[in-house]
Scaffold this active site. Structure first.
Site, PDB file in Angstrom:
ATOM      1  N   ASP A   1       1.732 -15.966   5.971  1.00 20.73           N
ATOM      2  CA  ASP A   1       1.315 -17.338   5.685  1.00 20.73           C
ATOM      3  C   ASP A   1       1.452 -17.677   4.203  1.00 20.73           C
ATOM      4  O   ASP A   1       1.844 -18.790   3.851  1.00 20.73           O
ATOM      5  CB  ASP A   1      -0.119 -17.577   6.154  1.00 20.73           C
TER       6      ASP A   1
ATOM      7  N   ASN B   1       8.211  -5.267  -0.353  1.00 19.03           N
ATOM      8  CA  ASN B   1       8.028  -4.171   0.586  1.00 19.03           C
ATOM      9  C   ASN B   1       6.530  -4.154   0.861  1.00 19.03           C
ATOM     10  O   ASN B   1       5.758  -3.615   0.068  1.00 19.03           O
ATOM     11  CB  ASN B   1       8.493  -2.843  -0.007  1.00 19.03           C
TER      12      ASN B   1
ATOM     13  N   ARG C   1       4.170  11.016  -1.722  1.00 19.44           N
ATOM     14  CA  ARG C   1       3.970  10.646  -0.322  1.00 19.44           C
ATOM     15  C   ARG C   1       5.202  10.981   0.517  1.00 19.44           C
ATOM     16  O   ARG C   1       6.285  10.465   0.275  1.00 19.44           O
ATOM     17  CB  ARG C   1       3.708   9.145  -0.238  1.00 19.44           C
TER      18      ARG C   1
ATOM     19  N   HIS D   1      12.571  -2.126   3.049  1.00 23.34           N
ATOM     20  CA  HIS D   1      11.885  -0.899   3.462  1.00 23.34           C
ATOM     21  C   HIS D   1      12.757   0.281   3.060  1.00 23.34           C
ATOM     22  O   HIS D   1      13.959   0.301   3.371  1.00 23.34           O
ATOM     23  CB  HIS D   1      11.622  -0.890   4.967  1.00 23.34           C
ATOM     24  N   ILE D   2      12.179   1.232   2.371  1.00 22.77           N
ATOM     25  CA  ILE D   2      12.917   2.405   1.895  1.00 22.77           C
ATOM     26  C   ILE D   2      13.458   3.207   3.072  1.00 22.77           C
ATOM     27  O   ILE D   2      14.617   3.614   3.082  1.00 22.77           O
ATOM     28  CB  ILE D   2      12.010   3.271   0.987  1.00 22.77           C
ATOM     29  N   SER D   3      12.615   3.419   4.067  1.00 25.00           N
ATOM     30  CA  SER D   3      13.040   4.152   5.263  1.00 25.00           C
ATOM     31  C   SER D   3      13.529   3.159   6.313  1.00 25.00           C
ATOM     32  O   SER D   3      13.291   1.954   6.209  1.00 25.00           O
ATOM     33  CB  SER D   3      11.880   4.974   5.827  1.00 25.00           C
TER      34      SER D   3
ATOM     35  N   ARG E   1      11.412   5.040  13.219  1.00 30.54           N
ATOM     36  CA  ARG E   1      10.121   5.719  13.083  1.00 30.54           C
ATOM     37  C   ARG E   1       9.214   5.368  14.256  1.00 30.54           C
ATOM     38  O   ARG E   1       9.701   5.053  15.338  1.00 30.54           O
ATOM     39  CB  ARG E   1       9.521   5.365  11.727  1.00 30.54           C
TER      40      ARG E   1
ATOM     41  N   PRO F   1       0.793  -1.221   0.000  1.00 24.07           N
ATOM     42  CA  PRO F   1       0.000   0.000   0.000  1.00 24.07           C
ATOM     43  C   PRO F   1       0.828   1.275   0.000  1.00 24.07           C
ATOM     44  O   PRO F   1       1.837   1.373   0.683  1.00 24.07           O
ATOM     45  CB  PRO F   1      -0.811  -0.081   1.290  1.00 24.07           C
ATOM     46  N   ASN F   2       0.370   2.208  -0.790  1.00 21.79           N
ATOM     47  CA  ASN F   2       0.879   3.580  -0.872  1.00 21.79           C
ATOM     48  C   ASN F   2       2.229   3.717  -1.560  1.00 21.79           C
ATOM     49  O   ASN F   2       2.687   4.835  -1.772  1.00 21.79           O
ATOM     50  CB  ASN F   2       0.909   4.246   0.509  1.00 21.79           C
TER      51      ASN F   2
ATOM     52  N   GLU G   1      12.863  -8.933   2.372  1.00 24.82           N
ATOM     53  CA  GLU G   1      11.998  -7.820   2.768  1.00 24.82           C
ATOM     54  C   GLU G   1      12.796  -6.523   2.659  1.00 24.82           C
ATOM     55  O   GLU G   1      13.943  -6.459   3.105  1.00 24.82           O
ATOM     56  CB  GLU G   1      11.547  -8.040   4.212  1.00 24.82           C
TER      57      GLU G   1
ATOM     58  N   ARG H   1       6.004   0.476  13.964  1.00 26.31           N
ATOM     59  CA  ARG H   1       6.672   0.053  12.734  1.00 26.31           C
ATOM     60  C   ARG H   1       7.858  -0.882  12.988  1.00 26.31           C
ATOM     61  O   ARG H   1       8.453  -1.408  12.053  1.00 26.31           O
ATOM     62  CB  ARG H   1       7.154   1.266  11.932  1.00 26.31           C
TER      63      ARG H   1
ATOM     64  N   ALA I   1       2.512  -0.879   4.929  1.00 23.42           N
ATOM     65  CA  ALA I   1       1.875  -0.969   6.247  1.00 23.42           C
ATOM     66  C   ALA I   1       1.498  -2.400   6.622  1.00 23.42           C
ATOM     67  O   ALA I   1       1.400  -2.721   7.807  1.00 23.42           O
ATOM     68  CB  ALA I   1       0.639  -0.078   6.285  1.00 23.42           C
TER      69      ALA I   1
ATOM     70  N   TYR J   1      10.560   9.479   2.000  1.00 19.23           N
ATOM     71  CA  TYR J   1      10.690   8.559   0.867  1.00 19.23           C
ATOM     72  C   TYR J   1      11.391   9.166  -0.351  1.00 19.23           C
ATOM     73  O   TYR J   1      11.651   8.454  -1.316  1.00 19.23           O
ATOM     74  CB  TYR J   1       9.309   8.045   0.450  1.00 19.23           C
TER      75      TYR J   1
ATOM     76  N   HIS K   1       3.399  -4.746   9.346  1.00 16.24           N
ATOM     77  CA  HIS K   1       3.158  -4.743  10.787  1.00 16.24           C
ATOM     78  C   HIS K   1       1.842  -5.404  11.177  1.00 16.24           C
ATOM     79  O   HIS K   1       1.552  -5.517  12.361  1.00 16.24           O
ATOM     80  CB  HIS K   1       3.172  -3.299  11.295  1.00 16.24           C
TER      81      HIS K   1
END
Length: 147
Positions: A86, A73, A17, A99-101, A106, A9-10, A97, A110, A76, A22, A79
């Site tokens: 699964d 990635n 954003r 994550h950009i940030s 944060r 998402p996003n 996995e 998170r 949200a 980001y 978490h």
């Protein structure tokens, strides 16, 4: 080698954003960067982005028998989604996995990741470069040189 890159998402809103977190590069820029690296390395790459958890689960399941590795990635859903965890466990495809940030720097919520329970590696806070590192990780993992 065939890699599936999944963004949750996003992430389609990159460039718009929260640019302070980001950056100003777009989702299309991200895909072009990854595609260029994969092309240079002779890796087939496919991209998938969705804001819907079930669509992400479906795409992971569709990768069974087709993809040699997944870069994900989950946004949200990192978490919150036992369903994505699964699905990844069900297909048993090596997964990195990304994550950009740096999510550990944060908000407190998170810091927990369901995907990390199955990922061969988690890369946080390296910006778009983290995706390229994930491709390298999967390439090395397929050769038996897991980090």
């Amino acid at each position: 080698m065939n890699i599936l890159v999944i963004n949750g998402p996003n992430l389609n809103m990159l460039g718009i954003r929260e640019p302070g977190i980001y950056g100003s590069d777009t989702y299309e820029d991200l895909c072009a960067l990854i595609h260029g690296k994969c092309e240079d390395e002779g890796i087939d790459v496919e991209f998938f982005q969705s804001n819907h958890e079930g669509d992400i689960v479906d795409r992971i399941q569709e990768a069974y028998g087709k993809s040699d590795g997944i870069v994900i990635n989950p946004g949200a859903y990192t978490h919150t989604s036992v369903a994505i965890l699964d699905a990844l466990k069900a297909v048993s495809i090596p997964t990195v996995e990304v994550h950009i940030s740096d999510v550990d720097e944060r908000e407190e919520f998170r810091k927990w990741s369901y995907v990390s329970l199955v990922a061969v590696q988690t890369i946080k806070g390296h910006g778009f470069q983290g995706y390229l590192e994930a491709v390298d990780t999967l390439k090395n993992y397929s050769k038996g040189d897991a980090k």
